[in-house]
Scaffold this motif. Structure first.
Motif, PDB file in Angstrom:
ATOM      1  N   GLU A 168       3.149 -15.167  -9.045  1.00 29.26           N
ATOM      2  CA  GLU A 168       2.023 -14.619  -8.271  1.00 29.26           C
ATOM      3  C   GLU A 168       0.693 -15.244  -8.687  1.00 29.26           C
ATOM      4  OE1 GLU A 168       1.900 -10.384  -8.621  1.00 29.26           O
ATOM      5  OE2 GLU A 168       3.799 -10.118  -7.553  1.00 29.26           O
ATOM      6  N   VAL A 169      -0.223 -15.339  -7.711  1.00 35.32           N
ATOM      7  CA  VAL A 169      -1.603 -15.763  -7.955  1.00 35.32           C
ATOM      8  C   VAL A 169      -2.501 -14.761  -7.225  1.00 35.32           C
ATOM      9  CG1 VAL A 169      -3.331 -17.560  -7.511  1.00 35.32           C
ATOM     10  CG2 VAL A 169      -0.995 -18.212  -8.145  1.00 35.32           C
ATOM     11  N   GLU A 170      -3.444 -14.157  -7.966  1.00 34.56           N
ATOM     12  CA  GLU A 170      -4.356 -13.195  -7.318  1.00 34.56           C
ATOM     13  C   GLU A 170      -5.365 -13.913  -6.433  1.00 34.56           C
ATOM     14  OE1 GLU A 170      -6.258 -10.270  -9.737  1.00 34.56           O
ATOM     15  OE2 GLU A 170      -4.392  -9.873 -10.820  1.00 34.56           O
ATOM     16  N   PRO A 180       9.203 -15.323   1.187  1.00 31.61           N
ATOM     17  CA  PRO A 180       9.150 -15.862   2.552  1.00 31.61           C
ATOM     18  C   PRO A 180       7.815 -15.666   3.264  1.00 31.61           C
ATOM     19  CG  PRO A 180      10.273 -13.758   2.579  1.00 31.61           C
ATOM     20  CD  PRO A 180       9.949 -14.053   1.144  1.00 31.61           C
ATOM     21  N   GLU A 181       6.783 -15.187   2.556  1.00 31.30           N
ATOM     22  CA  GLU A 181       5.465 -15.071   3.182  1.00 31.30           C
ATOM     23  C   GLU A 181       4.875 -16.469   3.398  1.00 31.30           C
ATOM     24  OE1 GLU A 181       3.596 -12.001   3.714  1.00 31.30           O
ATOM     25  OE2 GLU A 181       5.655 -11.268   3.556  1.00 31.30           O
ATOM     26  N   PHE A 182       4.254 -16.677   4.505  1.00 35.29           N
ATOM     27  CA  PHE A 182       3.435 -17.866   4.788  1.00 35.29           C
ATOM     28  C   PHE A 182       4.185 -19.188   4.626  1.00 35.29           C
ATOM     29  CE2 PHE A 182       0.614 -14.511   2.949  1.00 35.29           C
ATOM     30  CZ  PHE A 182       0.174 -14.046   4.170  1.00 35.29           C
ATOM     31  N   ARG A 183       5.229 -19.332   5.433  1.00 37.12           N
ATOM     32  CA  ARG A 183       5.921 -20.625   5.515  1.00 37.12           C
ATOM     33  C   ARG A 183       5.030 -21.629   6.252  1.00 37.12           C
ATOM     34  NH1 ARG A 183      11.112 -17.300   7.186  1.00 37.12           N
ATOM     35  NH2 ARG A 183      12.212 -17.342   5.188  1.00 37.12           N
ATOM     36  N   GLY A 184       5.364 -22.916   6.128  1.00 35.86           N
ATOM     37  CA  GLY A 184       4.696 -23.945   6.928  1.00 35.86           C
ATOM     38  C   GLY A 184       3.550 -24.624   6.204  1.00 35.86           C
ATOM     39  N   ALA A 185       2.865 -25.486   6.946  1.00 40.33           N
ATOM     40  CA  ALA A 185       1.895 -26.426   6.353  1.00 40.33           C
ATOM     41  C   ALA A 185       0.548 -25.802   6.006  1.00 40.33           C
ATOM     42  CB  ALA A 185       1.696 -27.597   7.305  1.00 40.33           C
ATOM     43  N   HIS A 186       0.296 -24.554   6.435  1.00 40.35           N
ATOM     44  CA  HIS A 186      -1.033 -23.956   6.199  1.00 40.35           C
ATOM     45  C   HIS A 186      -0.920 -22.651   5.410  1.00 40.35           C
ATOM     46  CE1 HIS A 186      -2.454 -26.994   8.875  1.00 40.35           C
ATOM     47  NE2 HIS A 186      -1.618 -26.591   9.810  1.00 40.35           N
ATOM     48  N   ALA A 187      -0.106 -22.666   4.384  1.00 33.39           N
ATOM     49  CA  ALA A 187       0.214 -21.436   3.659  1.00 33.39           C
ATOM     50  C   ALA A 187      -1.016 -20.796   3.017  1.00 33.39           C
ATOM     51  CB  ALA A 187       1.265 -21.738   2.594  1.00 33.39           C
ATOM     52  N   VAL A 188      -1.918 -21.608   2.490  1.00 35.91           N
ATOM     53  CA  VAL A 188      -3.089 -21.056   1.792  1.00 35.91           C
ATOM     54  C   VAL A 188      -4.057 -20.461   2.808  1.00 35.91           C
ATOM     55  CG1 VAL A 188      -4.986 -21.610   0.228  1.00 35.91           C
ATOM     56  CG2 VAL A 188      -2.756 -22.701  -0.087  1.00 35.91           C
ATOM     57  N   ARG A 189      -4.319 -21.207   3.856  1.00 41.96           N
ATOM     58  CA  ARG A 189      -5.194 -20.719   4.941  1.00 41.96           C
ATOM     59  C   ARG A 189      -4.620 -19.438   5.550  1.00 41.96           C
ATOM     60  NH1 ARG A 189      -5.499 -24.708   9.871  1.00 41.96           N
ATOM     61  NH2 ARG A 189      -5.904 -26.107   8.143  1.00 41.96           N
ATOM     62  N   ASP A 190      -3.317 -19.420   5.760  1.00 38.98           N
ATOM     63  CA  ASP A 190      -2.683 -18.253   6.394  1.00 38.98           C
ATOM     64  C   ASP A 190      -2.763 -17.015   5.498  1.00 38.98           C
ATOM     65  OD1 ASP A 190      -2.128 -19.909   8.501  1.00 38.98           O
ATOM     66  OD2 ASP A 190      -0.004 -20.169   8.024  1.00 38.98           O
ATOM     67  N   ALA A 191      -2.631 -17.224   4.192  1.00 39.44           N
ATOM     68  CA  ALA A 191      -2.729 -16.082   3.268  1.00 39.44           C
ATOM     69  C   ALA A 191      -4.144 -15.505   3.298  1.00 39.44           C
ATOM     70  CB  ALA A 191      -2.350 -16.522   1.853  1.00 39.44           C
ATOM     71  N   LEU A 192      -5.150 -16.384   3.318  1.00 39.16           N
ATOM     72  CA  LEU A 192      -6.539 -15.904   3.383  1.00 39.16           C
ATOM     73  C   LEU A 192      -6.795 -15.172   4.702  1.00 39.16           C
ATOM     74  CD1 LEU A 192      -8.503 -18.913   1.858  1.00 39.16           C
ATOM     75  CD2 LEU A 192      -8.338 -16.594   0.911  1.00 39.16           C
ATOM     76  N   ALA A 193      -6.289 -15.737   5.784  1.00 35.92           N
ATOM     77  CA  ALA A 193      -6.507 -15.126   7.102  1.00 35.92           C
ATOM     78  C   ALA A 193      -5.839 -13.755   7.203  1.00 35.92           C
ATOM     79  CB  ALA A 193      -5.975 -16.044   8.198  1.00 35.92           C
ATOM     80  N   GLY A 208      -5.610 -11.688   4.805  1.00 41.66           N
ATOM     81  CA  GLY A 208      -6.350 -10.728   3.982  1.00 41.66           C
ATOM     82  C   GLY A 208      -5.534 -10.120   2.852  1.00 41.66           C
ATOM     83  N   VAL A 209      -4.474 -10.807   2.433  1.00 39.23           N
ATOM     84  CA  VAL A 209      -3.653 -10.264   1.337  1.00 39.23           C
ATOM     85  C   VAL A 209      -4.373 -10.432  -0.004  1.00 39.23           C
ATOM     86  CG1 VAL A 209      -1.439 -10.555   2.521  1.00 39.23           C
ATOM     87  CG2 VAL A 209      -2.382 -12.452   1.193  1.00 39.23           C
ATOM     88  N   LYS A 210      -3.984  -9.619  -0.973  1.00 42.62           N
ATOM     89  CA  LYS A 210      -4.659  -9.633  -2.283  1.00 42.62           C
ATOM     90  C   LYS A 210      -4.010 -10.596  -3.272  1.00 42.62           C
ATOM     91  CE  LYS A 210      -7.546  -5.869  -1.955  1.00 42.62           C
ATOM     92  NZ  LYS A 210      -7.731  -6.071  -0.522  1.00 42.62           N
ATOM     93  N   LYS A 211      -2.800 -11.007  -2.940  1.00 43.66           N
ATOM     94  CA  LYS A 211      -2.146 -11.976  -3.827  1.00 43.66           C
ATOM     95  C   LYS A 211      -1.267 -12.919  -3.003  1.00 43.66           C
ATOM     96  CE  LYS A 211       1.815  -9.095  -4.749  1.00 43.66           C
ATOM     97  NZ  LYS A 211       2.502  -8.153  -5.567  1.00 43.66           N
ATOM     98  N   THR A 212      -1.153 -14.130  -3.536  1.00 39.53           N
ATOM     99  CA  THR A 212      -0.223 -15.094  -2.975  1.00 39.53           C
ATOM    100  C   THR A 212       0.515 -15.703  -4.161  1.00 39.53           C
ATOM    101  OG1 THR A 212       0.005 -16.977  -1.488  1.00 39.53           O
ATOM    102  CG2 THR A 212      -1.995 -16.926  -2.838  1.00 39.53           C
ATOM    103  N   GLY A 213       0.870 -16.994  -4.110  1.00 37.80           N
ATOM    104  CA  GLY A 213       1.573 -17.511  -5.266  1.00 37.80           C
ATOM    105  C   GLY A 213       2.122 -18.897  -5.057  1.00 37.80           C
TER     106      GLY A 213
END
Ligand code: GRF
Length: 194
Positions: A153-155, A113-126, A128-133
């Motif tokens: 997962e994606v580092e 449930p991390e980073f729902r919505g249309a800007h998930a990649v931008r939000d993960a970078l903002a 500062g997390v070390k992994k997304t997916g």
């Protein structure tokens, strides 16, 4: 044969990966139609694979529900076992989702449930997390809230740009989509019980 309708709005890289996979006669599913809310490059992929396409643009309808009803009738005409939202950028109203659920899945470029919505990649970078997916989930009436089916997962390397990270995630999500459809078609993964 397990049949799939894919809804798209944009580049259609996920659709293309699925079309390539399903063109192998050993693959247990086939794409029977591709729909869009607008003219898009994705529709060209469908045409290359001789898959029927339909476009239902929201403009000209009095409400989102009225638009979704026509989109739904196009989808239901094809009697799919599964509907895939692959970069479909419109939020679908309850009349559409409820008619198909749980046979409707979405790809989302984060570890929900991390980073729902249309800007998930931008939000993960903002953040500062070390992994997304990449996540595939059943679509419900919420935005990216339905039952999670597959997740990988994606580092996030230091200094990576948003387009670079999106590209990295999309490599994973294309494989994930093909795998999800294969598993659903072969009964290794189930939609029921959500
Ligand atoms: C994907 O990254 C997906 O996660 C998001 O929209 C993008 C669609 O890309 N929902 P494409 O149109 O399949 O190339």
């Amino acid at each position: 044969m397990f049949s799939v309708v894919v809804l798209v709005s944009g580049a259609g890289s996920n659709l293309k990966a699925l079309l390539e996979a399903t063109s192998n006669p050993m693959f247990p599913a086939q794409v029977v139609g591709v729909g869009s809310d607008k003219a898009s490059i994705a529709l060209e992929h469908a045409e290359q694979f001789r898959v029927p396409t339909f476009v239902v643009e929201p403009s000209g309808f009095s409400s989102t529900e009225a638009w979704a009803k026509v989109l739904l009738s196009n989808v239901e005409y094809l009697k799919p076992d599964l509907v895939v939202l692959a970069g479909f950028m419109k939020i679908l109203p309850a009349n559409f989702v409820n008619a198909l659920s749980p046979r409707i899945i979405n790809l989302h470029p984060s570890l929900l449930p991390e980073f729902r919505g249309a800007h998930a990649v931008r939000d993960a970078l903002a953040a500062g997390v070390k992994k997304t997916g990449a996540t595939i989930h059943i679509v419900d009436e919420g935005v990216d809230t339905g039952k999670i089916l597959l997740q990988q997962e994606v580092e996030i390397p230091a200094g990576i740009s948003e387009p670079e990270l999106l590209t990295k995630i999309q490599v994973v999500e294309r494989q994930q989509l093909v795998e999800a459809v294969r598993m659903l078609a072969s009964g290794e993964l189930e939609l029921a019980g959500s």
